[in-house]
Design an enzyme around this catalytic site. Structure first.
Site, PDB file in Angstrom:
ATOM      1  N   HIS A  61       0.845  -1.195   0.000  1.00 19.67           N
ATOM      2  CA  HIS A  61       0.000   0.000   0.000  1.00 19.67           C
ATOM      3  C   HIS A  61       0.881   1.247   0.000  1.00 19.67           C
ATOM      4  O   HIS A  61       1.888   1.295   0.705  1.00 19.67           O
ATOM      5  CB  HIS A  61      -0.900  -0.012   1.236  1.00 19.67           C
ATOM      6  CG  HIS A  61      -1.965   1.035   1.243  1.00 19.67           C
ATOM      7  ND1 HIS A  61      -1.698   2.365   1.474  1.00 19.67           N
ATOM      8  CD2 HIS A  61      -3.306   0.945   1.054  1.00 19.67           C
ATOM      9  CE1 HIS A  61      -2.828   3.051   1.420  1.00 19.67           C
ATOM     10  NE2 HIS A  61      -3.818   2.214   1.159  1.00 19.67           N
ATOM     11  N   TYR A  95     -14.741   4.084   8.464  1.00 20.91           N
ATOM     12  CA  TYR A  95     -15.186   2.740   8.112  1.00 20.91           C
ATOM     13  C   TYR A  95     -16.610   2.447   8.572  1.00 20.91           C
ATOM     14  O   TYR A  95     -16.921   1.340   9.001  1.00 20.91           O
ATOM     15  CB  TYR A  95     -14.210   1.696   8.680  1.00 20.91           C
ATOM     16  CG  TYR A  95     -12.916   1.649   7.901  1.00 20.91           C
ATOM     17  CD1 TYR A  95     -12.838   0.985   6.694  1.00 20.91           C
ATOM     18  CD2 TYR A  95     -11.783   2.308   8.367  1.00 20.91           C
ATOM     19  CE1 TYR A  95     -11.660   0.955   5.961  1.00 20.91           C
ATOM     20  CE2 TYR A  95     -10.598   2.284   7.642  1.00 20.91           C
ATOM     21  CZ  TYR A  95     -10.542   1.609   6.444  1.00 20.91           C
ATOM     22  OH  TYR A  95      -9.382   1.583   5.718  1.00 20.91           O
ATOM     23  N   HIS A 138      -7.837   0.352  -4.042  1.00 21.73           N
ATOM     24  CA  HIS A 138      -8.655   1.109  -3.096  1.00 21.73           C
ATOM     25  C   HIS A 138      -9.163   2.354  -3.820  1.00 21.73           C
ATOM     26  O   HIS A 138      -8.363   3.114  -4.371  1.00 21.73           O
ATOM     27  CB  HIS A 138      -7.832   1.576  -1.893  1.00 21.73           C
ATOM     28  CG  HIS A 138      -7.445   0.473  -0.968  1.00 21.73           C
ATOM     29  ND1 HIS A 138      -6.682   0.713   0.164  1.00 21.73           N
ATOM     30  CD2 HIS A 138      -7.699  -0.860  -0.981  1.00 21.73           C
ATOM     31  CE1 HIS A 138      -6.498  -0.430   0.806  1.00 21.73           C
ATOM     32  NE2 HIS A 138      -7.097  -1.394   0.124  1.00 21.73           N
ATOM     33  N   ASP A 198     -13.042   2.856  -0.414  1.00 21.71           N
ATOM     34  CA  ASP A 198     -12.139   3.126   0.700  1.00 21.71           C
ATOM     35  C   ASP A 198     -12.864   3.994   1.723  1.00 21.71           C
ATOM     36  O   ASP A 198     -14.084   4.024   1.772  1.00 21.71           O
ATOM     37  CB  ASP A 198     -10.867   3.767   0.174  1.00 21.71           C
ATOM     38  CG  ASP A 198      -9.661   3.541   1.069  1.00 21.71           C
ATOM     39  OD1 ASP A 198      -9.805   2.912   2.138  1.00 21.71           O
ATOM     40  OD2 ASP A 198      -8.568   3.986   0.700  1.00 21.71           O
ATOM     41  N   HIS A 199     -12.117   4.725   2.504  1.00 21.32           N
ATOM     42  CA  HIS A 199     -12.689   5.491   3.614  1.00 21.32           C
ATOM     43  C   HIS A 199     -13.953   6.239   3.210  1.00 21.32           C
ATOM     44  O   HIS A 199     -13.999   6.870   2.158  1.00 21.32           O
ATOM     45  CB  HIS A 199     -11.677   6.513   4.136  1.00 21.32           C
ATOM     46  CG  HIS A 199     -10.349   5.931   4.464  1.00 21.32           C
ATOM     47  ND1 HIS A 199      -9.195   6.671   4.464  1.00 21.32           N
ATOM     48  CD2 HIS A 199      -9.985   4.668   4.801  1.00 21.32           C
ATOM     49  CE1 HIS A 199      -8.169   5.897   4.787  1.00 21.32           C
ATOM     50  NE2 HIS A 199      -8.622   4.677   4.993  1.00 21.32           N
ATOM     51  N   CYS A 226      -3.819   2.482  -4.322  1.00 18.54           N
ATOM     52  CA  CYS A 226      -4.761   3.286  -3.539  1.00 18.54           C
ATOM     53  C   CYS A 226      -4.908   4.642  -4.212  1.00 18.54           C
ATOM     54  O   CYS A 226      -3.994   5.481  -4.166  1.00 18.54           O
ATOM     55  CB  CYS A 226      -4.290   3.441  -2.104  1.00 18.54           C
ATOM     56  SG  CYS A 226      -5.450   4.394  -1.088  1.00 18.54           S
TER      57      CYS A 226
END
Length: 356
Positions: free
Chosen positions: A206, A332, A273, A318-319, A244
Site C-alpha cells: 500500500h 469505516y 482502493h 475506501d474510507h 490506492c
C-alpha cells in the site's frame, strides 16, 4: 473487477456481515485478524474461523488487509529473520484457506495518518482530514491527540497498545534513511516471495498515506518511481501493488491514471482502493464522498482507465464519511461506503459496456 468491502471482524467492527451481504454486487470480504500483533504467526484456527464466518454469510474471503510487518523488519535488526519466518508461516496458512492477495504497508511506526477524524462538511457529514501544520512539531502531541480521539473502535495502525511504544521507536529510527528502509523492504521481499510463488498469494504493498515525510521518518512508497523500484526489487508477479487512488491522489504531482495504465499493464496490481478527496494547499486534504463531483479525483476516469487496462482484480470503496447519524470506526462506517460501492459498481458496468 471484483467489488469487495473491508471488515474488521465480529468483535472489532460495528458493521455486520449480514449488512454487507445485502449490498448488490458485493460478494467479497476484505478481512483481517485485527487482534494479531505485528510479527506474530497467525493461528490457523482463527484463520479457519474467519473463513467460516464469511462463507456462512454467503460471501467470499480472498483478500487479507493487513498482515502487519514488525518494526524490526523495517529497521533491519537481527531479530527480523524470526519475524519474517512467522510471516512466511502466516502466508502458508492463509493460502490453505483460499487467500489470493495480502495487502500490507511498509510505513515506519505510523499507519495512515490524519489530523482530524471528524472534519465537518457543509452538509453536516464528517470525514477524515489532514492538515500539514499539525505534523510539524512533536510526534508526542500527535500521539496524545490520537489516544484522546479513540473510542471503542480505534483506527487501524493507531491502536493504544502500539502508541505506548512510540517514543522508543522514534529513537530507533534516528538516522534511518530512505535507502536503508528500501533495502530492508528488498530483504523482506526476497525472503517471502518464493513462498508466495509456491502457494499462489500476491503481495500488494500500500502507498504511504499521506505520501510525504512525517516527523522526519523515511517514506519509500510515494509515487510512480517508488512503485517501479519496488516491483523490480524482486521481479515476480507475486510482488505487486495495492493501487490506492486516494493515497496517491493526495499528491497532485502523481498522475494516477498514468500509474494505473503502467502497472496494471505489467500485471502488478491485484488490489485497488477507490476513494475521493478534496486537495488543499501544502499537502492538506480532506476526504469526501466517492463521486467525481465531490472531490479532486475524477472517479470516472479512474474506473475507465482500469477497464481499458484490463484490470480484473479486487477493488473496494475506501474510507467513507460518517452520515445519517452513524457512529463507529472513523472512515469505516457502513452507509457511505455502501453508497460508494454502488456508485463504483455503476461506473464499472457503464465503462465495461462502453468498451464492448
Amino acid at each position: 473487477m471484483k467489488m469487495s468491502f473491508r471488515w474488521f471482524g465480529e468483535d472489532a467492527d460495528p458493521v455486520k456481515l449480514q449488512q454487507i451481504r445485502q449490498l448488490p454486487g458485493v460478494d467479497q470480504i476484505v478481512g483481517t485478524l485485527f487482534d494479531q500483533p505485528a510479527g506474530a504467526a497467525w493461528p490457523e484456527a482463527e484463520i479457519a474461523a474467519l473463513k467460516h464466518q464469511v462463507a456462512a454469510a454467503g460471501m467470499k474471503l480472498e483478500v487479507i488487509e493487513s498482515v502487519n510487518i514488525h518494526e524490526d523488519i523495517k529497521l533491519g535488526r537481527p531479530s527480523r529473520d524470526q519475524y519474517i519466518e512467522n510471516y512466511i508461516t502466516t502466508i502458508k496458512r492463509l493460502a490453505k484457506y483460499g487467500i489470493k492477495v495480502i495487502c500490507y504497508n511498509f510505513m515506519p511506526i505510523f499507519d495512515w495518518t490524519r489530523t482530524d477524524l471528524f472534519y465537518q462538511l457543509p452538509d453536516g457529514s464528517t470525514d477524515l482530514a489532514f492538515d500539514h501544520t499539525q505534523v510539524q512539531g512533536s510526534a508526542q502531541a500527535m500521539i496524545a491527540k490520537a489516544k484522546a480521539a479513540h473510542d471503542e473502535y480505534p483506527m487501524p495502525g493507531w491502536e493504544p497498545e502500539r502508541l505506548d511504544d512510540l517514543a522508543t521507536l522514534f529513537t530507533a529510527y534516528e538516522g534511518v534513511t530512505e535507502a536503508d528502509l528500501a533495502e530492508n523492504l528488498r530483504y523482506f521481499l526476497a525472503a517471502i516471495i518464493p513462498t508466495c510463488e509456491a502457494v499462489g498469494i500476491k503481495m500488494a504493498i500500500h502507498p504511504d498515506d499521506p505520501p510525504q515525510p512525517l516527523f522526519g521518518l523515511p517514506r519509500i512508497v510515494k509515487n510512480r518511481d517508488d512503485l517501479d523500484r519496488i516491483i523490480h526489487m524482486v521481479d515476480s508477479p507475486m510482488n505487486g501493488l495495492t493501487l490506492c487512488v486516494g493515497s496517491l491522489g493526495e499528491d497532485p504531482a502523481n498522475d494516477v491514471p498514468a500509474i494505473i495504465r503502467e502497472f496494471v499493464g505489467l500485471d502488478r496490481v491485484p488490489f485497488v482502493h477507490a476513494r475521493n478527496l478534496k486537495r488543499g494547499e501544502n499537502g492538506d486534504f480532506h476526504e469526501t464522498a466517492h463521486a467525481s463531483s465531490a472531490g479532486s479525483i475524477d472517479m470516472y476516469e479512474i474506473i475507465n482507465t482500469l477497464t481499458e487496462s484490463g484490470f480484473d482484480g479486487y477493488i473496494r470503496p475506501d474510507h467513507g464519511r460518517m452520515i445519517w447519524g452513524e457512529t463507529g470506526r472513523a472512515g469505516y462506517g457502513l452507509y457511505d461506503r455502501a453508497l460508494g460501492s454502488q456508485y463504483l459498481n455503476g461506473l464499472i458496468e457503464a465503462c465495461a459496456k462502453a468498451a464492448k
